[in-house]
Design an enzyme around this catalytic site. Sequence first.
Site, PDB file in Angstrom:
ATOM      1  N   CYS A  81      48.080 -17.740  10.320  1.00 59.69           N
ATOM      2  CA  CYS A  81      48.693 -17.022  11.424  1.00 59.69           C
ATOM      3  C   CYS A  81      49.930 -17.781  11.896  1.00 59.69           C
ATOM      4  CB  CYS A  81      47.788 -16.839  12.640  1.00 59.69           C
ATOM      5  SG  CYS A  81      46.291 -15.945  12.307  1.00 59.69           S
ATOM      6  N   LYS A 108      50.054 -19.856   3.468  1.00 59.56           N
ATOM      7  CA  LYS A 108      50.634 -21.117   3.004  1.00 59.56           C
ATOM      8  C   LYS A 108      49.915 -22.338   3.566  1.00 59.56           C
ATOM      9  CE  LYS A 108      53.719 -23.602   0.838  1.00 59.56           C
ATOM     10  NZ  LYS A 108      53.460 -23.756  -0.594  1.00 59.56           N
TER      11      LYS A 108
HETATM   12  O1  M6R Z   1      49.327 -27.958   2.551  1.00 59.87           O
HETATM   13  P1  M6R Z   1      48.224 -28.540   1.689  1.00 59.87           P
HETATM   14  O2  M6R Z   1      48.752 -29.267   0.497  1.00 59.87           O
HETATM   15  O3  M6R Z   1      47.243 -29.352   2.456  1.00 59.87           O
HETATM   16  O4  M6R Z   1      47.458 -27.264   1.159  1.00 59.87           O
HETATM   17  C1  M6R Z   1      46.318 -27.385   0.363  1.00 59.87           C
HETATM   18  C2  M6R Z   1      46.005 -26.077  -0.319  1.00 59.87           C
HETATM   19  O5  M6R Z   1      45.733 -25.083   0.610  1.00 59.87           O
HETATM   20  C3  M6R Z   1      47.161 -25.607  -1.211  1.00 59.87           C
HETATM   21  O6  M6R Z   1      47.499 -26.571  -2.159  1.00 59.87           O
HETATM   22  C4  M6R Z   1      46.794 -24.323  -1.940  1.00 59.87           C
HETATM   23  O7  M6R Z   1      45.783 -24.577  -2.868  1.00 59.87           O
HETATM   24  C5  M6R Z   1      48.032 -23.723  -2.592  1.00 59.87           C
HETATM   25  N1  M6R Z   1      48.151 -22.353  -2.207  1.00 59.87           N
HETATM   26  C6  M6R Z   1      47.989 -23.764  -4.056  1.00 59.87           C
HETATM   27  O8  M6R Z   1      49.111 -23.199  -4.646  1.00 59.87           O
END
Ligand code: M6R
Length: 584
Positions: free
Chosen positions: A2, A579
């Site tokens: 969000c 994201k």
């Molecule tokens: O922002 P972060 O690296 O902590 O996020 C972790 C995951 O949510 C993130 O890498 C997710 O798996 C991506 N959408 C993969 O492309």
Amino acid sequence: MCGIIGITSKNNIKFDLIKCLKNLEYRGYDSVGIYLNKLIKTKGRVSDLEKLIDDSINSSCGLGHSRWATHGIVNNVNAHPFISYNQKFVLVHNGIITNYLEIKENLLIKGYKFYSDTDSEVVCNLLDCYYLKYHDAFKSLKLTLNNLEGSYALGIINLDEPNKIYFAKKDSPLVIGKSSNFNFIVSDINSSYFLTNEFIILNDKEYGYLDSDNIHIYLKDKEILKNSITLNLDNKEITKDGFEHFMLKEIHEEPKVLKNILDKYTLNNKICLDPLFIKELINADEINILGCGTSYHAALIGKEIIEKITMKKVNVYLASEFSNVNLINYNSPFIFLSQSGETIDLKIAYNNIKNKDKIYTFTNVLTSSLAQLANKAFDLCSGIEIAVASTKAYISEVTLLIMIAYKMINKDEIFINEIYNCINSINKTLNTKESIYELATKIKDSTSLFFLGRGMDHLINLENSLKLKEVSYIHSEAFYGGELKHGSIALISKGINVIGLITNEKYLTLLSNIKEVESRHANVNLISTSNLNINSQYVIECNNELFTPIIVSPFFQLLSYYCAKLNNRDIDKPRNLAKSCTVE
Ligand code: M6R
């Protein structure tokens, strides 16, 4: 998850609010809404909302929200903002209020009616309830916050004071933007840097209010003074820069990202990393690395390489499962890997680690919560990553972990030279996109696809598989080649697509596993770093086995991208995703 925005200004804010909402959309995009003298909300995207906005809608103070559903299905009613039952407050919320049912029951007894299934509407009506009693919005906010359990970033307008925005933050991201004619609250800086470059980073449990001239921030009933920070952000980063999608643009930025890392962390052929941090790693019995999703996969590669060249034991934990792990060495350093720096699972893990002095964050967002919380934060140097599927940040994460390994053994020059080789290799891959596209046409219709690898290739494949399913929606799994015969080979049948990866001579045994699936009529394509003279082979040259994850991953990222494109997917905003994952 969000995105929230609230602007209060001396001028009309409609266009700025909507532009910001578009930039925030990557945080959640199942429904969207604004309050600008009228409430407009809809299932779908900002582009759908825009169709509902006519000239009559404008204001100098308003709220916007892009939703990633937690409580209540995706529909117009559950979209934010909410108006309270007695029309006293408008509210947007990011987070989860865990005790909302209890509060709702009390409000129902008092005669409140609820139209949505959300926890957020409950907060809005609790404010309303206090306001009817005390006629004081600020007091109502404080009393409401005292009742809330869970996480929240809140933006609130009291309809009796239409130029003021109240806010509160706990365990969900929220910052304040400052300018001469207006002030605002927003979930992330990047989405609003076109409005200002001056921001105040809010900490948990801070709350307050702002209008176009003044900002008041409180903590535990006392007003506090907080300094703002001025950022120098590159305007170009938030555009697609001529590429069809952010994902494609971001993959193309990978050589530049590696160069950024060298610029930031090396000088005169030496790696310049905080010597105390490196000393702590060298002296530790073990090193712990935490991450989720793609960052977790980067951590697994980091473990492999750090252990191999430093002989230091590395434990990798999925942050979302950290509370279920039995044996953890809390005396050793913790590296938190997070592109966004806002992932809730990491924040929860942070709260569970008593000794915070040894927590380090590697992140792309130095203003993020995890960067603020850490003993020290290291910049991934990827530049803003907009596509939900992480690509360039993964390359940065892997590179930084390899860099600390080389620093620990004082082999700075090898690392630096190899990164230049990686830059050349990635550029070659980017220049041979046609063959990757051709492979995508072969596999795009797969209902299931399997990646086979051994050793570190399997770890690379874990990320390859995640990327493929994330953007193309093709079901895929990564298997260790030697494990197939122990069960998973039952999934192989005529026409099933299999991708093998061999980046090292010692993984050549995978060829036997490939024969096994070929005998069962699977279609195999092999990606390797040397020519193995077999059909359907794609060669990506690489001389140093420890750098193969950096060199081969862009090939697979492009493969996923093309599969998604050929299947007409919403590449930058895949279904159901967001994201940054700020709710549990
Ligand atoms: O922002 P972060 O690296 O902590 O996020 C972790 C995951 O949510 C993130 O890498 C997710 O798996 C991506 N959408 C993969 O492309």
